[in-house]
Design a protein around this motif. Sequence first.
Motif, PDB file in Angstrom:
ATOM      1  N   ALA A  86      -0.517  -9.706   0.026  1.00  0.00           N
ATOM      2  CA  ALA A  86       0.893  -9.692  -0.357  1.00  0.00           C
ATOM      3  C   ALA A  86       1.095  -9.929  -1.851  1.00  0.00           C
ATOM      4  O   ALA A  86       2.054  -9.420  -2.441  1.00  0.00           O
ATOM      5  N   VAL A  87       0.207 -10.702  -2.458  1.00  0.00           N
ATOM      6  CA  VAL A  87       0.395 -11.055  -3.872  1.00  0.00           C
ATOM      7  C   VAL A  87       0.365  -9.835  -4.795  1.00  0.00           C
ATOM      8  O   VAL A  87       1.261  -9.670  -5.626  1.00  0.00           O
ATOM      9  N   PRO A  88      -0.638  -8.948  -4.701  1.00  0.00           N
ATOM     10  CA  PRO A  88      -0.598  -7.760  -5.577  1.00  0.00           C
ATOM     11  C   PRO A  88       0.631  -6.899  -5.357  1.00  0.00           C
ATOM     12  O   PRO A  88       1.153  -6.309  -6.314  1.00  0.00           O
ATOM     13  N   ALA A  89       1.098  -6.827  -4.109  1.00  0.00           N
ATOM     14  CA  ALA A  89       2.316  -6.058  -3.843  1.00  0.00           C
ATOM     15  C   ALA A  89       3.495  -6.665  -4.591  1.00  0.00           C
ATOM     16  O   ALA A  89       4.320  -5.952  -5.175  1.00  0.00           O
ATOM     17  N   ALA A  90       3.567  -7.990  -4.585  1.00  0.00           N
ATOM     18  CA  ALA A  90       4.657  -8.666  -5.282  1.00  0.00           C
ATOM     19  C   ALA A  90       4.526  -8.515  -6.799  1.00  0.00           C
ATOM     20  O   ALA A  90       5.526  -8.345  -7.505  1.00  0.00           O
ATOM     21  N   LEU A  91       3.296  -8.563  -7.297  1.00  0.00           N
ATOM     22  CA  LEU A  91       3.075  -8.487  -8.743  1.00  0.00           C
ATOM     23  C   LEU A  91       3.270  -7.081  -9.297  1.00  0.00           C
ATOM     24  O   LEU A  91       3.265  -6.891 -10.515  1.00  0.00           O
ATOM     25  N   THR A  92       3.422  -6.102  -8.424  1.00  0.00           N
ATOM     26  CA  THR A  92       3.699  -4.726  -8.859  1.00  0.00           C
ATOM     27  C   THR A  92       5.052  -4.239  -8.339  1.00  0.00           C
ATOM     28  O   THR A  92       5.339  -3.044  -8.427  1.00  0.00           O
ATOM     29  N   ARG A  93       5.853  -5.154  -7.802  1.00  0.00           N
ATOM     30  CA  ARG A  93       7.134  -4.802  -7.193  1.00  0.00           C
ATOM     31  C   ARG A  93       6.961  -3.769  -6.074  1.00  0.00           C
ATOM     32  O   ARG A  93       7.883  -3.029  -5.754  1.00  0.00           O
ATOM     33  N   GLY A  94       5.781  -3.712  -5.513  1.00  0.00           N
ATOM     34  CA  GLY A  94       5.522  -2.760  -4.443  1.00  0.00           C
ATOM     35  C   GLY A  94       5.452  -1.317  -4.904  1.00  0.00           C
ATOM     36  O   GLY A  94       5.423  -0.399  -4.076  1.00  0.00           O
ATOM     37  N   LEU A  95       5.387  -1.087  -6.215  1.00  0.00           N
ATOM     38  CA  LEU A  95       5.439   0.282  -6.737  1.00  0.00           C
ATOM     39  C   LEU A  95       4.190   1.085  -6.373  1.00  0.00           C
ATOM     40  O   LEU A  95       4.268   2.294  -6.139  1.00  0.00           O
ATOM     41  N   HIS A  96       3.038   0.433  -6.339  1.00  0.00           N
ATOM     42  CA  HIS A  96       1.826   1.158  -5.973  1.00  0.00           C
ATOM     43  C   HIS A  96       1.861   1.553  -4.500  1.00  0.00           C
ATOM     44  O   HIS A  96       1.435   2.659  -4.137  1.00  0.00           O
ATOM     45  N   LEU A  97       2.356   0.658  -3.665  1.00  0.00           N
ATOM     46  CA  LEU A  97       2.506   0.989  -2.252  1.00  0.00           C
ATOM     47  C   LEU A  97       3.537   2.092  -2.063  1.00  0.00           C
ATOM     48  O   LEU A  97       3.367   2.992  -1.230  1.00  0.00           O
ATOM     49  N   ASP A  98       4.608   2.029  -2.828  1.00  0.00           N
ATOM     50  CA  ASP A  98       5.614   3.081  -2.774  1.00  0.00           C
ATOM     51  C   ASP A  98       5.015   4.416  -3.218  1.00  0.00           C
ATOM     52  O   ASP A  98       5.298   5.470  -2.632  1.00  0.00           O
ATOM     53  N   GLY A  99       4.181   4.366  -4.248  1.00  0.00           N
ATOM     54  CA  GLY A  99       3.514   5.578  -4.707  1.00  0.00           C
ATOM     55  C   GLY A  99       2.586   6.140  -3.647  1.00  0.00           C
ATOM     56  O   GLY A  99       2.482   7.359  -3.472  1.00  0.00           O
ATOM     57  N   LEU A 100       1.902   5.254  -2.928  1.00  0.00           N
ATOM     58  CA  LEU A 100       1.038   5.693  -1.833  1.00  0.00           C
ATOM     59  C   LEU A 100       1.843   6.416  -0.764  1.00  0.00           C
ATOM     60  O   LEU A 100       1.460   7.508  -0.300  1.00  0.00           O
ATOM     61  N   ALA A 101       2.960   5.830  -0.369  1.00  0.00           N
ATOM     62  CA  ALA A 101       3.795   6.440   0.661  1.00  0.00           C
ATOM     63  C   ALA A 101       4.363   7.777   0.194  1.00  0.00           C
ATOM     64  O   ALA A 101       4.360   8.766   0.946  1.00  0.00           O
ATOM     65  N   ASP A 102       4.851   7.823  -1.041  1.00  0.00           N
ATOM     66  CA  ASP A 102       5.418   9.074  -1.562  1.00  0.00           C
ATOM     67  C   ASP A 102       4.357  10.162  -1.675  1.00  0.00           C
ATOM     68  O   ASP A 102       4.619  11.341  -1.391  1.00  0.00           O
ATOM     69  N   THR A 103       3.164   9.783  -2.119  1.00  0.00           N
ATOM     70  CA  THR A 103       2.086  10.763  -2.229  1.00  0.00           C
ATOM     71  C   THR A 103       1.694  11.295  -0.857  1.00  0.00           C
ATOM     72  O   THR A 103       1.430  12.500  -0.696  1.00  0.00           O
ATOM     73  N   ALA A 104       1.649  10.414   0.139  1.00  0.00           N
ATOM     74  CA  ALA A 104       1.336  10.855   1.500  1.00  0.00           C
ATOM     75  C   ALA A 104       2.388  11.836   2.002  1.00  0.00           C
ATOM     76  O   ALA A 104       2.062  12.841   2.652  1.00  0.00           O
TER      77      ALA A 104
END
Length: 273
Positions: A86-104
């Motif tokens: 959870a910490v890296p998600a918080a430290l990136t505002r979830g933008l990398h996870l959002d990028g993963l979802a958008d790319t998928a």
Amino acid sequence: MTDSFDGPPPTPPAERAAFLDGVRFAFGTLTVLPARITRWDRPAARTGMACAPLAGLVVGLLAAVPGVLLLLLGGGPLLAATLTVAVPAALTRGLHLDGLADTADGLGSSKPADEALRIMKQSDIGPFGVVTLVLVLLVQVAALAEIYAGSWIRGALAAVVAAVAARLAMTLAAREGVPAARPGGLGAAVAGVVPRGAAAAITALVVMAAAAAALPMGPLAAGRQAAAVLAALLVAQLLLRRCVRRFGGVTGDVFGALAEVAATTALIVLALG
């Protein structure tokens, strides 16, 4: 990474940015940690993307601390792993996870490149993105829990290595020869800025550092750490190749997807030991 910024104006290729400007660029664009970006141009982007693994090191250390503390206080490895992820998600505002979802969503669509890029820019997440996001987070937590169950030291080191490998994948994706999919956005700002020689040197340095960090636990552990970084980069490069072919280049979303895929791969390899 996200595509919420306009690209920087062209600058002479010979111009260079100070190391500190690059560090601020890396932390200011790849994390929410306080870092005032002093330059927003190609030279700063070049130095900043070369410093991306350094930002990953800080993120990984901050992620490992609460997980280790939970274990030392009697918490279970699953809880520690969940908090660490959870910490890296918080430290990136979830933008990398959002990028993963958008790319998928973009890769999963059967639309032409322009239409796929439009889908990726939409604020909602489609079914491909949701499934990918859930599965990746589950795998990250499961792999890290397995590692924490063996040793809190291994778990902490795995969190750091995964975070560094994730940002190193971004450095390689920003190397010369990798085009941008669209003229604007942060993806275009950093596409092709890192010289190939520098990218190779940074990769070698990170692989050696990962192995050296685990050397006190034995040569097998050191080899596993190096293998985790290399495997993470291999999978990220396969995804990068697919995205360049599908979209015509990289975007901020693609950079985020590469980071998450690289981190997940590293954790899987480390969980196998």
